[in-house]
Design an enzyme around this catalytic site. Sequence first.
Site, PDB file in Angstrom:
ATOM      1  N   ARG A 178     -12.292  10.492   7.564  1.00 54.45           N
ATOM      2  CA  ARG A 178     -12.414  10.386   9.226  1.00 54.45           C
ATOM      3  C   ARG A 178     -10.724   9.834   9.621  1.00 54.45           C
ATOM      4  O   ARG A 178     -10.337   9.266   8.747  1.00 54.45           O
ATOM      5  CB  ARG A 178     -13.152   9.814   9.867  1.00 54.45           C
ATOM      6  CG  ARG A 178     -13.326   8.251   9.410  1.00 54.45           C
ATOM      7  CD  ARG A 178     -14.573   7.669  10.237  1.00 54.45           C
ATOM      8  NE  ARG A 178     -14.479   6.106  10.128  1.00 54.45           N
ATOM      9  CZ  ARG A 178     -14.086   5.079  10.740  1.00 54.45           C
ATOM     10  NH1 ARG A 178     -13.171   5.549  11.795  1.00 54.45           N
ATOM     11  NH2 ARG A 178     -14.054   4.019  10.674  1.00 54.45           N
ATOM     12  N   ARG A 182      -8.285   7.126  19.377  1.00 54.10           N
ATOM     13  CA  ARG A 182      -8.771   6.299  20.401  1.00 54.10           C
ATOM     14  C   ARG A 182      -7.998   6.688  21.813  1.00 54.10           C
ATOM     15  O   ARG A 182      -6.711   6.894  21.726  1.00 54.10           O
ATOM     16  CB  ARG A 182      -8.027   4.654  20.229  1.00 54.10           C
ATOM     17  CG  ARG A 182      -8.862   4.227  19.008  1.00 54.10           C
ATOM     18  CD  ARG A 182      -8.378   2.835  18.606  1.00 54.10           C
ATOM     19  NE  ARG A 182      -8.882   2.229  17.802  1.00 54.10           N
ATOM     20  CZ  ARG A 182      -8.499   0.987  17.052  1.00 54.10           C
ATOM     21  NH1 ARG A 182      -7.765   0.252  17.829  1.00 54.10           N
ATOM     22  NH2 ARG A 182      -9.243   0.578  16.109  1.00 54.10           N
ATOM     23  N   ARG A 255      -2.606   2.081  -8.664  1.00 52.64           N
ATOM     24  CA  ARG A 255      -1.331   2.164  -8.095  1.00 52.64           C
ATOM     25  C   ARG A 255      -0.874   0.601  -7.890  1.00 52.64           C
ATOM     26  O   ARG A 255      -1.516  -0.247  -7.929  1.00 52.64           O
ATOM     27  CB  ARG A 255      -1.570   2.841  -6.614  1.00 52.64           C
ATOM     28  CG  ARG A 255      -1.833   4.140  -6.373  1.00 52.64           C
ATOM     29  CD  ARG A 255      -0.876   5.047  -7.179  1.00 52.64           C
ATOM     30  NE  ARG A 255       0.446   4.890  -6.459  1.00 52.64           N
ATOM     31  CZ  ARG A 255       1.645   5.682  -6.605  1.00 52.64           C
ATOM     32  NH1 ARG A 255       1.814   6.331  -7.809  1.00 52.64           N
ATOM     33  NH2 ARG A 255       2.619   5.686  -5.723  1.00 52.64           N
ATOM     34  N   ARG A 286       6.961   0.613   3.970  1.00 52.80           N
ATOM     35  CA  ARG A 286       7.047  -0.379   5.102  1.00 52.80           C
ATOM     36  C   ARG A 286       7.705  -1.228   4.818  1.00 52.80           C
ATOM     37  O   ARG A 286       8.253  -1.778   3.666  1.00 52.80           O
ATOM     38  CB  ARG A 286       5.569  -0.523   5.400  1.00 52.80           C
ATOM     39  CG  ARG A 286       4.770  -1.405   4.644  1.00 52.80           C
ATOM     40  CD  ARG A 286       3.427  -1.719   4.993  1.00 52.80           C
ATOM     41  NE  ARG A 286       2.504  -2.493   4.133  1.00 52.80           N
ATOM     42  CZ  ARG A 286       1.332  -3.029   4.159  1.00 52.80           C
ATOM     43  NH1 ARG A 286       0.773  -2.750   5.350  1.00 52.80           N
ATOM     44  NH2 ARG A 286       0.698  -3.524   3.236  1.00 52.80           N
ATOM     45  N   GLU A 311       8.511  -2.539   0.879  1.00 55.51           N
ATOM     46  CA  GLU A 311       7.320  -2.241   0.103  1.00 55.51           C
ATOM     47  C   GLU A 311       7.454  -0.747  -0.618  1.00 55.51           C
ATOM     48  O   GLU A 311       7.558   0.106   0.136  1.00 55.51           O
ATOM     49  CB  GLU A 311       5.883  -2.370   0.819  1.00 55.51           C
ATOM     50  CG  GLU A 311       4.830  -2.358   0.165  1.00 55.51           C
ATOM     51  CD  GLU A 311       3.591  -2.842   0.902  1.00 55.51           C
ATOM     52  OE1 GLU A 311       2.546  -2.201   0.624  1.00 55.51           O
ATOM     53  OE2 GLU A 311       3.562  -3.811   1.435  1.00 55.51           O
ATOM     54  N   TYR A 359     -11.823  -0.734  -3.666  1.00 55.34           N
ATOM     55  CA  TYR A 359     -10.920  -1.325  -2.476  1.00 55.34           C
ATOM     56  C   TYR A 359     -11.722  -2.386  -1.835  1.00 55.34           C
ATOM     57  O   TYR A 359     -12.583  -1.913  -1.170  1.00 55.34           O
ATOM     58  CB  TYR A 359     -10.291  -0.246  -1.772  1.00 55.34           C
ATOM     59  CG  TYR A 359      -9.302  -0.936  -0.774  1.00 55.34           C
ATOM     60  CD1 TYR A 359      -7.861  -1.521  -1.285  1.00 55.34           C
ATOM     61  CD2 TYR A 359      -9.636  -1.111   0.361  1.00 55.34           C
ATOM     62  CE1 TYR A 359      -7.213  -1.914  -0.447  1.00 55.34           C
ATOM     63  CE2 TYR A 359      -8.802  -1.772   1.560  1.00 55.34           C
ATOM     64  CZ  TYR A 359      -7.708  -2.130   1.098  1.00 55.34           C
ATOM     65  OH  TYR A 359      -6.719  -2.935   1.819  1.00 55.34           O
ATOM     66  N   ASP A 361     -11.427  -5.266   1.645  1.00 50.25           N
ATOM     67  CA  ASP A 361     -10.927  -5.956   2.401  1.00 50.25           C
ATOM     68  C   ASP A 361     -11.269  -7.502   2.322  1.00 50.25           C
ATOM     69  O   ASP A 361     -12.119  -7.674   1.194  1.00 50.25           O
ATOM     70  CB  ASP A 361     -11.279  -5.825   4.033  1.00 50.25           C
ATOM     71  CG  ASP A 361     -10.390  -4.424   4.338  1.00 50.25           C
ATOM     72  OD1 ASP A 361      -9.158  -4.264   3.899  1.00 50.25           O
ATOM     73  OD2 ASP A 361     -10.969  -3.836   5.010  1.00 50.25           O
TER      74      ASP A 361
END
Length: 375
Positions: A178, A182, A255, A286, A311, A359, A361
């Site tokens: 998805r 917003r 990666r 970035r 980066e 992955y 957080d």
Amino acid sequence: MSYDYLIVGSGLFGATFAYFAHKQGKRCLVIDKRPQLGGNVYCKNIEGINVHQYGAHIFHTSNKRVWQFVNSLVEFNRYTNSPVANYQGKLYNLPFNMNTFYQMWGVTTPAEAMAKIEGQRQKAVEKMRADGVTEPRNLEEQALTLIGRDIYERLIKGYTEKQWGRKCTDLPAFIIKRLPVRLVFDNNYFNDTYQGIPIGGYNQLINSLLDGVETKTDVDFFDDRAHWEGVASKIVFTGEIDRFYDYKLGHLDFRTVRFETEVLNEANHQGNAVVNYTEASVPYTRIIEHKHFESFGQAVYDNPKTVISREYSTEWKPGMEPYYPVNDEKNNRLAEAYRQLAAQEDDVIFGGRLAEYKYYDMAPVIEKVMKMFGK
């Protein structure tokens, strides 16, 4: 056995596990192959600025107990993640919101924005149908049917191909399940209730977690595996799961990221902590300007220097630091096979991004360890 737990890796999973085990009176030894503690959240102080040595880390969560826990160890500031995308010199707010849509098309109302998005989405769906396709076959088709061509071409395509090292047409559709849209003028990237950065940097958090715990740096578990397996009743392993099993089922892909860090003789280089460069012709993904994680408003100018990091995303090779699991069908199948092996271990606990090939957080890592200790 000198210890109850040998914890291999001093990143967030290992350090949090050591904290709770130590509180229960367990004898713990934490070893890390790097010369410092903290894993990828380690910060290096350069010119009075806490530089995120292994990439930007922003703590965010809606779990009040996790937030209260980390703030009991070190106070967090009020940093709000609001990245900006640079495409051919023009700036767009992220995530996609009314500021983005105004910058993209000049629309000023939610209705106008939705009409623009729906029109482009419908074109993508119609093209797929004309080609006899009912479901998106790759990431490009998935993105076009979710957000339309303009945003895809400017803000997704180039950045994603640099991040993965593959064309979007060669990436599986499920990578983008998805894309948040917003219809408000809100640049806050996260939906979570709480977010911030530890005041003084992440080293303060790691030091608090490991307070009173025995640690050793510059120690590689695999250099003398037989010895380390004999020092504790149980091992908490946070490294690559395929390496733990000597790659017996095959190598998992990762990666990795390379950084070019530079000190600049200016107080404020880009005005934001994170600016993504979304066009393919710019080699880096970035630029991070570290002082903005902890300095706000006029305080940015208290230090006449700043530190930036460019980066670069690249394919992992042995000897490099693995960063991100490669989320495709081949690697997911192989990772699951390794997880099945891990589930049969009685004296080894696998945890964290590399050991679980997942992955994570930061907050979910801490939450998982808290649950393991019934907190």
